[in-house]
Design an enzyme around this catalytic site. Structure first.
Site, PDB file in Angstrom:
ATOM      1  N   GLY A 102      -6.899   8.302  12.282  1.00  0.00           N
ATOM      2  CA  GLY A 102      -7.588   8.827  11.105  1.00  0.00           C
ATOM      3  C   GLY A 102      -8.295   7.729  10.335  1.00  0.00           C
ATOM      4  N   VAL A 103      -9.403   8.106   9.732  1.00  0.00           N
ATOM      5  CA  VAL A 103     -10.120   7.187   8.859  1.00  0.00           C
ATOM      6  C   VAL A 103     -10.199   7.819   7.496  1.00  0.00           C
ATOM      7  CG1 VAL A 103     -12.218   5.839   8.514  1.00  0.00           C
ATOM      8  CG2 VAL A 103     -11.607   6.605  10.802  1.00  0.00           C
ATOM      9  N   GLY A 104      -9.715   7.134   6.510  1.00  0.00           N
ATOM     10  CA  GLY A 104      -9.822   7.652   5.148  1.00  0.00           C
ATOM     11  C   GLY A 104     -10.879   6.887   4.390  1.00  0.00           C
ATOM     12  N   LYS A 105     -10.910   7.134   3.087  1.00  0.00           N
ATOM     13  CA  LYS A 105     -11.872   6.440   2.234  1.00  0.00           C
ATOM     14  C   LYS A 105     -11.646   4.935   2.323  1.00  0.00           C
ATOM     15  CE  LYS A 105     -11.449   7.877  -1.986  1.00  0.00           C
ATOM     16  NZ  LYS A 105     -10.464   8.938  -2.022  1.00  0.00           N
ATOM     17  N   GLU A 106     -10.390   4.539   2.298  1.00  0.00           N
ATOM     18  CA  GLU A 106     -10.116   3.112   2.214  1.00  0.00           C
ATOM     19  C   GLU A 106      -9.066   2.661   3.229  1.00  0.00           C
ATOM     20  OE1 GLU A 106      -9.511   2.432  -2.062  1.00  0.00           O
ATOM     21  OE2 GLU A 106     -11.633   1.933  -2.039  1.00  0.00           O
ATOM     22  N   ASN A 108      -2.668  14.943   2.305  1.00  0.00           N
ATOM     23  CA  ASN A 108      -1.621  13.929   2.376  1.00  0.00           C
ATOM     24  C   ASN A 108      -0.239  14.512   2.616  1.00  0.00           C
ATOM     25  OD1 ASN A 108      -3.328  11.740   2.232  1.00  0.00           O
ATOM     26  ND2 ASN A 108      -3.359  11.751  -0.009  1.00  0.00           N
ATOM     27  N   LYS A 142      -1.464   1.150   9.507  1.00  0.00           N
ATOM     28  CA  LYS A 142      -2.461   1.552   8.521  1.00  0.00           C
ATOM     29  C   LYS A 142      -3.111   0.296   7.960  1.00  0.00           C
ATOM     30  CE  LYS A 142      -3.110   4.202   4.268  1.00  0.00           C
ATOM     31  NZ  LYS A 142      -2.484   5.102   3.293  1.00  0.00           N
ATOM     32  N   ASP A 177       0.701   8.604   2.565  1.00  0.00           N
ATOM     33  CA  ASP A 177      -0.395   8.002   1.788  1.00  0.00           C
ATOM     34  C   ASP A 177       0.018   7.674   0.346  1.00  0.00           C
ATOM     35  OD1 ASP A 177      -2.884   7.066   1.224  1.00  0.00           O
ATOM     36  OD2 ASP A 177      -3.950   8.967   1.477  1.00  0.00           O
ATOM     37  N   ASP A 219      -1.636  11.063  -5.523  1.00  0.00           N
ATOM     38  CA  ASP A 219      -2.818  11.533  -4.780  1.00  0.00           C
ATOM     39  C   ASP A 219      -2.386  12.637  -3.819  1.00  0.00           C
ATOM     40  OD1 ASP A 219      -5.460  11.704  -3.919  1.00  0.00           O
ATOM     41  OD2 ASP A 219      -5.206  10.151  -2.403  1.00  0.00           O
TER      42      ASP A 219
HETATM   43  N1  ADP Z   1       2.721   7.814   9.706  1.00  0.00           N
HETATM   44  C1  ADP Z   1       1.717   8.538  10.214  1.00  0.00           C
HETATM   45  N2  ADP Z   1       1.889   9.248  11.352  1.00  0.00           N
HETATM   46  C2  ADP Z   1       0.882   9.970  11.871  1.00  0.00           C
HETATM   47  N3  ADP Z   1      -0.343  10.062  11.333  1.00  0.00           N
HETATM   48  C3  ADP Z   1      -0.593   9.380  10.201  1.00  0.00           C
HETATM   49  C4  ADP Z   1       0.420   8.591   9.579  1.00  0.00           C
HETATM   50  N4  ADP Z   1      -0.104   8.025   8.477  1.00  0.00           N
HETATM   51  C5  ADP Z   1      -1.376   8.445   8.405  1.00  0.00           C
HETATM   52  N5  ADP Z   1      -1.690   9.263   9.433  1.00  0.00           N
HETATM   53  C6  ADP Z   1      -2.994   9.921   9.675  1.00  0.00           C
HETATM   54  O1  ADP Z   1      -4.033   9.095   9.171  1.00  0.00           O
HETATM   55  C7  ADP Z   1      -4.721   9.747   8.102  1.00  0.00           C
HETATM   56  C8  ADP Z   1      -5.084   8.761   7.013  1.00  0.00           C
HETATM   57  O2  ADP Z   1      -3.906   8.196   6.482  1.00  0.00           O
HETATM   58  P1  ADP Z   1      -3.595   8.177   4.928  1.00  0.00           P
HETATM   59  O3  ADP Z   1      -2.292   7.458   4.747  1.00  0.00           O
HETATM   60  O4  ADP Z   1      -3.687   9.545   4.370  1.00  0.00           O
HETATM   61  O5  ADP Z   1      -4.729   7.212   4.355  1.00  0.00           O
HETATM   62  P2  ADP Z   1      -6.084   7.515   3.538  1.00  0.00           P
HETATM   63  O6  ADP Z   1      -5.896   6.787   2.248  1.00  0.00           O
HETATM   64  O7  ADP Z   1      -7.122   6.901   4.362  1.00  0.00           O
HETATM   65  O8  ADP Z   1      -6.227   8.995   3.344  1.00  0.00           O
HETATM   66  C9  ADP Z   1      -3.752  10.831   7.641  1.00  0.00           C
HETATM   67  O9  ADP Z   1      -4.420  11.898   7.044  1.00  0.00           O
HETATM   68  C10 ADP Z   1      -3.062  11.237   8.935  1.00  0.00           C
HETATM   69  O10 ADP Z   1      -3.851  12.138   9.682  1.00  0.00           O
HETATM   70 MG    MG Z   2      -4.838  10.373   2.894  1.00  0.00          MG
END
Ligand code: ADP
Ligand code: MG
Length: 285
Positions: free
Chosen positions: A100-104, A227, A119, A239, A222
């Protein structure tokens, strides 16, 4: 891709020495002057020049002649030293695909003692790039402040996971290096990407976990369907870098916003009408 693991594995010890010297020196310099870098790495002129040329080509280091000739570590280089450290410790043995790619952030599957995720926190990169578009003279994204802001963000998230698990259903914190958090991989999908057969118990379970976090003095900050991850029988809250303490001056507002985000999602998608006050009551017991 933050940086290819093959590239990290292939780094020469002198490459790493240059990267780590830059990392240290960037606490004092926005752009590290060549002579300072030379004194710190103790490499010959030609060796240092050769290493720097490669690192620039691999998008790990940036050179700028303005305001004075200097070098800066950018995210590729920071990713590389973090991955190097985690690999050396044995926390990570192989980097897999992008989850996954988020904002940051960018989240990758990886192998450690089991399936883990990495992450990479990249704070400010996007907003910085937006600013840069308008002001052509701005340096390339990724130098000093963003690097250290990203490490702080990862540190915050890791601290939350350590305080919350295992009582609150969150990914298990495994390790951290700089701006990279290593945690257990959740065997579920994001709540926004699935259709639940029985939504009500899932909502209850989410509120239950928000309440357990609250009892430990932590508010997510958030929370939303993006999340929360779910499988048939379990939910996980993910997150956490922006979490706040329950005695924060804005705690009430932020907790309510978290709860309302979740309730709104269940109202719209599943027609579940759960009064906010009741939900707040469940969380703040
Ligand atoms: N521990 C994890 N196991 C599986 N997928 C994860 C995990 N952490 C994050 N992801 C995937 O990566 C995405 C982005 O991570 P996240 O922690 O929500 O960061 P962001 O700040 O970029 O939203 C999540 O929406 C999820 O799909
Ligand atoms: Mg997120």
């Amino acid at each position: 891709m933050p940086v290819s693991p093959e590239r990290v594995r292939a780094l020469h010890k002198y490459d790493l020495r240059v990267l780590m010297s830059l990392e240290r020196l960037m606490q004092r310099y926005e752009w590290v002057p060549l002579d300072v870098l030379k004194a710190s790495t103790k490499l010959s002129d030609s060796e240092l020049e050769y290493r720097l040329q490669n690192l620039i080509e691999w998008n790990m280091v940036r050179y700028d002649a303005v305001p004075y000739p200097g070098y800066a570590l950018i995210f590729g280089g920071y990713d590389a030293v973090a991955l190097h450290t985690l690999t050396k410790k044995g926390t990570v043995t192989a980097l897999g695909s992008l989850l996954g790619v988020g904002k940051e952030s960018e989240v990758y599957e990886a192998l450690g003692l089991g399936p883990v995720v990495l992450k990479f926190h990249h704070v400010g990169q996007q907003s910085f790039q937006a600013v840069r578009k308008e002001r052509g003279y701005m340096p390339e994204a990724g130098h000093c402040p963003w690097i250290f802001a990203s490490a702080r963000s990862a540190e915050q998230e890791f601290a939350a996971l350590q305080r919350l698990s295992p009582e609150v259903s969150v990914p298990l914190p495994i390790d951290r290096s700089r701006h990279v958090v290593v945690m257990s991989q959740i065997p579920g999908v994001n709540l926004n990407r699935c259709t639940l057969d029985k939504p009500r118990p899932v909502l209850d379970e989410i509120l239950e976990n928000v309440g357990r976090a609250y009892a430990k003095g932590i508010i997510h900050g958030d929370l939303s369907e993006y999340n929360v991850m779910v499988d048939e029988s379990q939910v996980w809250l993910i997150d956490w870098p922006q979490w706040i303490e329950t005695d924060h001056p804005n705690a009430d507002v932020i907790l309510r916003r978290d709860i309302e985000n979740v309730l709104r999602f269940f109202r719209r998608k599943y027609r579940i009408d759960y009064p906010t006050e009741e939900a707040v009551g469940v969380v703040v017991r």
